[in-house]
Design a protein around this motif. Structure first.
Motif, PDB file in Angstrom:
ATOM      1  N   VAL A 391       0.855  -1.187   0.000  1.00  0.00           N
ATOM      2  CA  VAL A 391       0.000   0.000   0.000  1.00  0.00           C
ATOM      3  C   VAL A 391       0.892   1.238   0.000  1.00  0.00           C
ATOM      4  O   VAL A 391       1.711   1.420   0.906  1.00  0.00           O
ATOM      5  CB  VAL A 391      -0.929   0.020   1.226  1.00  0.00           C
ATOM      6  CG1 VAL A 391      -1.792   1.282   1.215  1.00  0.00           C
ATOM      7  CG2 VAL A 391      -1.800  -1.228   1.251  1.00  0.00           C
ATOM      8  N   THR A 392       0.742   2.059  -1.028  1.00  0.00           N
ATOM      9  CA  THR A 392       1.491   3.315  -1.089  1.00  0.00           C
ATOM     10  C   THR A 392       0.658   4.426  -0.463  1.00  0.00           C
ATOM     11  O   THR A 392      -0.514   4.597  -0.809  1.00  0.00           O
ATOM     12  CB  THR A 392       1.834   3.677  -2.540  1.00  0.00           C
ATOM     13  OG1 THR A 392       2.648   2.635  -3.106  1.00  0.00           O
ATOM     14  CG2 THR A 392       2.590   5.003  -2.600  1.00  0.00           C
ATOM     15  N   LEU A 393       1.244   5.142   0.461  1.00  0.00           N
ATOM     16  CA  LEU A 393       0.559   6.250   1.122  1.00  0.00           C
ATOM     17  C   LEU A 393       0.730   7.487   0.230  1.00  0.00           C
ATOM     18  O   LEU A 393       1.756   8.165   0.264  1.00  0.00           O
ATOM     19  CB  LEU A 393       1.124   6.481   2.522  1.00  0.00           C
ATOM     20  CG  LEU A 393       0.774   5.448   3.613  1.00  0.00           C
ATOM     21  CD1 LEU A 393      -0.727   5.333   3.788  1.00  0.00           C
ATOM     22  CD2 LEU A 393       1.399   4.089   3.360  1.00  0.00           C
ATOM     23  N   SER A 394      -0.267   7.754  -0.574  1.00  0.00           N
ATOM     24  CA  SER A 394      -0.119   8.707  -1.672  1.00  0.00           C
ATOM     25  C   SER A 394      -0.501  10.136  -1.314  1.00  0.00           C
ATOM     26  O   SER A 394      -0.349  11.038  -2.130  1.00  0.00           O
ATOM     27  CB  SER A 394      -0.956   8.246  -2.873  1.00  0.00           C
ATOM     28  OG  SER A 394      -2.316   8.102  -2.487  1.00  0.00           O
ATOM     29  N   SER A 395      -1.023  10.367  -0.117  1.00  0.00           N
ATOM     30  CA  SER A 395      -1.363  11.734   0.281  1.00  0.00           C
ATOM     31  C   SER A 395      -1.068  11.929   1.758  1.00  0.00           C
ATOM     32  O   SER A 395      -0.940  10.961   2.512  1.00  0.00           O
ATOM     33  CB  SER A 395      -2.836  12.034  -0.027  1.00  0.00           C
ATOM     34  OG  SER A 395      -3.692  11.114   0.617  1.00  0.00           O
ATOM     35  N   TYR A 396      -0.958  13.184   2.147  1.00  0.00           N
ATOM     36  CA  TYR A 396      -0.592  13.474   3.529  1.00  0.00           C
ATOM     37  C   TYR A 396      -1.254  14.757   3.989  1.00  0.00           C
ATOM     38  O   TYR A 396      -1.720  15.574   3.188  1.00  0.00           O
ATOM     39  CB  TYR A 396       0.925  13.589   3.671  1.00  0.00           C
ATOM     40  CG  TYR A 396       1.491  14.914   3.221  1.00  0.00           C
ATOM     41  CD1 TYR A 396       1.777  15.912   4.145  1.00  0.00           C
ATOM     42  CD2 TYR A 396       1.734  15.169   1.877  1.00  0.00           C
ATOM     43  CE1 TYR A 396       2.289  17.135   3.749  1.00  0.00           C
ATOM     44  CE2 TYR A 396       2.249  16.388   1.457  1.00  0.00           C
ATOM     45  CZ  TYR A 396       2.527  17.373   2.397  1.00  0.00           C
ATOM     46  OH  TYR A 396       3.027  18.585   2.000  1.00  0.00           O
ATOM     47  N   VAL A 397      -1.273  14.933   5.306  1.00  0.00           N
ATOM     48  CA  VAL A 397      -1.735  16.177   5.909  1.00  0.00           C
ATOM     49  C   VAL A 397      -0.977  16.364   7.218  1.00  0.00           C
ATOM     50  O   VAL A 397      -0.689  15.397   7.926  1.00  0.00           O
ATOM     51  CB  VAL A 397      -3.265  16.158   6.151  1.00  0.00           C
ATOM     52  CG1 VAL A 397      -3.654  15.060   7.132  1.00  0.00           C
ATOM     53  CG2 VAL A 397      -3.752  17.500   6.666  1.00  0.00           C
ATOM     54  N   GLU A 398      -0.615  17.593   7.515  1.00  0.00           N
ATOM     55  CA  GLU A 398       0.105  17.879   8.746  1.00  0.00           C
ATOM     56  C   GLU A 398      -0.873  18.020   9.912  1.00  0.00           C
ATOM     57  O   GLU A 398      -2.036  18.399   9.728  1.00  0.00           O
ATOM     58  CB  GLU A 398       0.938  19.148   8.579  1.00  0.00           C
ATOM     59  CG  GLU A 398       2.022  18.990   7.520  1.00  0.00           C
ATOM     60  CD  GLU A 398       2.858  20.243   7.364  1.00  0.00           C
ATOM     61  OE1 GLU A 398       2.588  21.217   8.106  1.00  0.00           O
ATOM     62  OE2 GLU A 398       3.765  20.242   6.516  1.00  0.00           O
ATOM     63  N   LEU A 399      -0.380  17.731  11.100  1.00  0.00           N
ATOM     64  CA  LEU A 399      -1.252  17.745  12.277  1.00  0.00           C
ATOM     65  C   LEU A 399      -1.876  19.117  12.515  1.00  0.00           C
ATOM     66  O   LEU A 399      -2.995  19.221  13.014  1.00  0.00           O
ATOM     67  CB  LEU A 399      -0.475  17.314  13.522  1.00  0.00           C
ATOM     68  CG  LEU A 399      -0.132  15.825  13.646  1.00  0.00           C
ATOM     69  CD1 LEU A 399       0.496  15.559  14.998  1.00  0.00           C
ATOM     70  CD2 LEU A 399      -1.348  14.954  13.451  1.00  0.00           C
ATOM     71  N   SER A 400      -1.156  20.159  12.167  1.00  0.00           N
ATOM     72  CA  SER A 400      -1.700  21.498  12.388  1.00  0.00           C
ATOM     73  C   SER A 400      -2.980  21.718  11.597  1.00  0.00           C
ATOM     74  O   SER A 400      -3.826  22.531  11.988  1.00  0.00           O
ATOM     75  CB  SER A 400      -0.662  22.552  11.993  1.00  0.00           C
ATOM     76  OG  SER A 400      -0.292  22.401  10.627  1.00  0.00           O
ATOM     77  N   HIS A 401      -3.146  20.978  10.496  1.00  0.00           N
ATOM     78  CA  HIS A 401      -4.351  21.130   9.694  1.00  0.00           C
ATOM     79  C   HIS A 401      -5.514  20.286  10.225  1.00  0.00           C
ATOM     80  O   HIS A 401      -6.671  20.653  10.053  1.00  0.00           O
ATOM     81  CB  HIS A 401      -4.064  20.758   8.229  1.00  0.00           C
ATOM     82  CG  HIS A 401      -3.215  21.758   7.520  1.00  0.00           C
ATOM     83  ND1 HIS A 401      -1.870  21.563   7.305  1.00  0.00           N
ATOM     84  CD2 HIS A 401      -3.514  22.969   7.000  1.00  0.00           C
ATOM     85  CE1 HIS A 401      -1.373  22.614   6.667  1.00  0.00           C
ATOM     86  NE2 HIS A 401      -2.341  23.479   6.468  1.00  0.00           N
ATOM     87  N   VAL A 402      -5.221  19.148  10.834  1.00  0.00           N
ATOM     88  CA  VAL A 402      -6.306  18.290  11.324  1.00  0.00           C
ATOM     89  C   VAL A 402      -6.715  18.652  12.742  1.00  0.00           C
ATOM     90  O   VAL A 402      -7.801  18.286  13.190  1.00  0.00           O
ATOM     91  CB  VAL A 402      -5.936  16.791  11.249  1.00  0.00           C
ATOM     92  CG1 VAL A 402      -5.626  16.389   9.826  1.00  0.00           C
ATOM     93  CG2 VAL A 402      -4.759  16.466  12.163  1.00  0.00           C
ATOM     94  N   ALA A 403      -5.858  19.395  13.458  1.00  0.00           N
ATOM     95  CA  ALA A 403      -6.213  19.793  14.819  1.00  0.00           C
ATOM     96  C   ALA A 403      -7.458  20.669  14.845  1.00  0.00           C
ATOM     97  O   ALA A 403      -8.205  20.682  15.827  1.00  0.00           O
ATOM     98  CB  ALA A 403      -5.046  20.521  15.475  1.00  0.00           C
ATOM     99  N   GLN A 404      -7.692  21.379  13.734  1.00  0.00           N
ATOM    100  CA  GLN A 404      -8.839  22.288  13.701  1.00  0.00           C
ATOM    101  C   GLN A 404     -10.175  21.557  13.785  1.00  0.00           C
ATOM    102  O   GLN A 404     -11.202  22.181  14.046  1.00  0.00           O
ATOM    103  CB  GLN A 404      -8.803  23.115  12.412  1.00  0.00           C
ATOM    104  CG  GLN A 404      -8.903  22.277  11.143  1.00  0.00           C
ATOM    105  CD  GLN A 404      -8.758  23.104   9.885  1.00  0.00           C
ATOM    106  OE1 GLN A 404      -9.513  24.044   9.692  1.00  0.00           O
ATOM    107  NE2 GLN A 404      -7.778  22.769   9.062  1.00  0.00           N
ATOM    108  N   TYR A 405     -10.174  20.236  13.572  1.00  0.00           N
ATOM    109  CA  TYR A 405     -11.430  19.482  13.624  1.00  0.00           C
ATOM    110  C   TYR A 405     -11.682  18.884  15.008  1.00  0.00           C
ATOM    111  O   TYR A 405     -12.530  18.012  15.169  1.00  0.00           O
ATOM    112  CB  TYR A 405     -11.419  18.376  12.566  1.00  0.00           C
ATOM    113  CG  TYR A 405     -11.173  18.914  11.183  1.00  0.00           C
ATOM    114  CD1 TYR A 405     -12.028  19.880  10.633  1.00  0.00           C
ATOM    115  CD2 TYR A 405     -10.081  18.501  10.431  1.00  0.00           C
ATOM    116  CE1 TYR A 405     -11.797  20.398   9.366  1.00  0.00           C
ATOM    117  CE2 TYR A 405      -9.845  19.012   9.172  1.00  0.00           C
ATOM    118  CZ  TYR A 405     -10.696  19.963   8.649  1.00  0.00           C
ATOM    119  OH  TYR A 405     -10.471  20.486   7.396  1.00  0.00           O
TER     120      TYR A 405
END
Length: 651
Positions: A391-405
């Protein structure tokens, strides 16, 4: 004939006699029908398990309990029947399980006994369908290498709380839990036609304290809520009397010493080894995988059975510490001051983590065969394993962006996880807490005190320091650019698992439990704290916000960061193992289900992925990596678990 009876006794009297005879006949017909109708209430001939004399009796017949431990909360429900059938095929007549309070009452007063691995009633009924007896150990404390020994994290919100005592708030919570739980279990007692033959009151309390009043209160609470079956306690070789309760013993070696202590304590009652430790568990960073040699295990089991004792194999099948539920030890009886348990709970048990019969299983089956009268059923086959495409992990997001949820808690000093303003005001139970504040660019040192249990410290999103397990306190020297007036200080703290076995006072709060100082002084900064628990609901929310995900490759191949990839399956899924070779430390989530933690320090190198968690079509993998990961970022799915040499920690 009737005319002569009329003349002799009178017509009215004859009618009354016939009526009385009819009523009696109808009464005896009803009684007979009830006794023969298996769908009616149980016959009065059904008796509870008795522990009077040298042996257990059930329905007036002697019973040697041959039991194995399977924890419903460590096995996906689709495999309950498979594991139970293999238990019966080894010659066992009983299954034992703890009850993990913290999975059933995540918020005070809100109970879940029906969803997925929380369906304890479904597990008991599955055992009943195979004609197995059931022993239930509802705690409230269970140890079990489970977070906080099964006690809910919200109990720690009150810093004055005293666990496993007669503390009024603790007792009120226990009463509420037992009342809800036993509504499920009491109808499944054997006297009511179910398979449950015994309950344990508390667990190994002799290793914790000597408060007889507390233990007797727990036993009375079981009775008060409808338990009529046998109630017992269990302890190690330091087994202690707790009122009139049946005492049982837990151990791995030294049969004569442990059985002898139990026999001296209660010479006229049956002998029961409630936990024969058929293997052992592992901690992260410990150098050796714990095993109990097969020859030693078979020798000890033979000794126990030759003593005339009943036995429960702990564990018969260990399963998995999915999610963040692994416990930890506090170090007073282990090599490390604080030692969290790994994700796998294989335990070197007769049945492996993936449910496969082992050589230990086969050897023990041959021994048990000698002690049972009827032939053993055939052993069900191992569940199929497949190695899927990487499985290739083809996308990412930094924690600073997901903390807002996540709901933010604002305070002037860092708060422990349990005191954050989340989950209806009862705090954060599991996962990570991200503490964020602005500091002046002129700051030279930052001191962090009371880290529980491990932290990554960042300046403007760039990792500058990892505070390792057992450091707890650290002083960071900074050299900041003065081009801006302030910088962002962020501290990502991981709760690596609450202690499940320790001495009083017992209070294992998580997050930052102390303070943060700036240039040697504690200052009132404005802290924004984000609870990253990576629950199924939270992961779903993050995945739905597609706009925040970017295509890999990312930065310099380092975290903390979330990565995402997909696996397409055109066939019915089978079991597999996720190999994290090349990764450092983090969490693997598949289709919203948290498989648990990985860490390259070992000894565990793979994560068990049960087939029922996969599906035909698109399967989504999300990985939280705290440090370094391979380029390109991919994971392999393999057919065998792997244990490896413990590495020196790089972070």
């Amino acid at each position: 004939m009737l005319s002569s009876l009329y003349r002799r006794y009178g017509k009215t009297n004859i009618y009354l006699a016939f009526l009385a005879a009819a009523v009696l006949a109808y009464f005896f017909w009803i009684r007979s029908g009830a006794d023969n109708d298996s769908s009616s209430r149980p016959s009065s001939r059904i008796q509870s398990l008795l522990a009077d004399g040298d042996e257990f009796t059930l329905d007036g017949r002697s019973l040697r309990i041959l039991s194995g431990a399977i924890h419903y909360f460590r096995v996906v429900p689709a495999y309950w029947s498979d594991r139970l059938a293999k238990l019966k095929a080894m010659g066992l007549n009983t299954v034992e399980t703890y009850v993990a309070w913290n999975i059933h009452e995540e918020t005070p007063g809100r109970f879940d006994f029906t969803t997925g691995m929380r369906d304890i009633g479904g597990f008991v009924r599955a055992a009943h369908s195979l004609d197995l007896h059931v022993i239930v150990r509802p705690g409230p404390y269970i140890c079990a290498e489970w977070d906080n020994g099964g006690l809910p994290a919200w109990l720690l919100r009150d810093p004055t709380m005293k666990l496993r005592t007669m503390h009024p708030d603790y007792i009120a919570a226990v009463d509420r839990f037992f009342e809800a739980l036993l509504k499920i279990l009491v109808p499944l007692q054997r006297v009511n036609g179910g398979p449950i033959i015994a309950f344990q009151a508390e667990n190994e309390y002799g290793s914790y304290g000597d408060d007889v009043v507390y233990v007797e209160y727990v036993a009375a609470a079981l009775r008060r809520n409808g338990v009529t079956e046998l109630v017992f306690t269990s302890d190690g070789h330091d087994v202690k009397p707790f009122g009139s309760l049946l005492q049982t013993v837990n151990f791995q070696r030294n049969v004569s010493r442990n059985i002898g202590a139990l026999r001296r304590l209660q010479p006229n009652r049956p002998l029961m080894v409630t936990e024969y430790w058929a293997g052992w568990f592992d901690h992260w960073t410990e150098p050796n995988h714990h095993v109990l040699e097969i020859d030693k295990a078979t020798q000890i089991v033979t000794q126990i059975l030759n003593e005339g004792a009943s036995i429960n194999f702990y564990m018969f099948h260990g399963g998995t510490n999915f999610g963040f539920y692994n416990g930890a030890n506090d170090g007073r009886k282990h090599e490390l001051p604080y030692a969290p348990t790994v994700t796998s709970y294989d335990y070197d048990a007769p049945l492996s983590e993936a449910g496969d019969p082992t050589e230990k299983y086969r050897r023990l089956r041959e021994i048990i065969r000698r002690y049972v009268a009827s032939p053993l059923p055939p052993v069900p086959p191992a569940v199929k394993k497949l190695a899927y495409a990487s499985v290739t992990l083809s996308s990412y997001v930094e924690l600073s962006h997901v903390a807002q949820y996540t709901p933010v808690t604002v305070s002037h000093r860092p708060l422990p996880m349990e005191r954050l303003s989340v989950r209806d005001g009862v705090g954060q139970a599991f996962g990570f807490a991200l503490y964020v504040a602005q500091i002046s660019s002129s700051v030279k040192t930052v001191g962090v005190r009371g880290v529980r249990d491990r932290a990554v410290v960042m300046i403007d999103g760039r990792p500058i320091k990892t505070i390792e397990l057992n450091e707890k306190d650290a002083v960071l020297e900074l050299s900041l650019e003065k081009s801006r007036e302030s910088v962002q200080l962020a501290i990502l703290v991981e709760n690596c698992g609450r202690v499940n076995f320790g001495q009083p006072p017992w209070f294992d709060a998580k997050g930052i439990t102390g303070s943060v100082s700036i240039d040697g002084e504690e200052k009132n900064l404005l802290w924004n704290t984000f609870p990253l628990d990576f629950s199924a609901e939270y992961v779903k929310t993050v995945l739905e916000h597609r706009e925040v995900w970017r295509a890999t490759p990312v930065r310099d191949g380092s975290g903390p960061i979330l990565l995402r990839g997909e696996l397409e399956l055109a066939v019915k899924p089978s079991d597999t193992f996720v190999s994290m070779e090349g990764w450092t430390k983090g969490v693997v989530i598949v289709n919203g289900f948290n498989l648990g933690r990985y860490w390259n320090v070992g000894p565990q190198k793979t994560l068990y992925l049960p087939g029922p968690l996969l599906k035909r079509g698109t399967n989504t993998f999300v990985i939280l990596e705290l440090h370094d990961f391979p380029t390109p970022p991919l994971i392999k799915l393999v057919t065998e678990p792997a244990l490896g040499k413990v590495l020196e920690r790089k972070h």
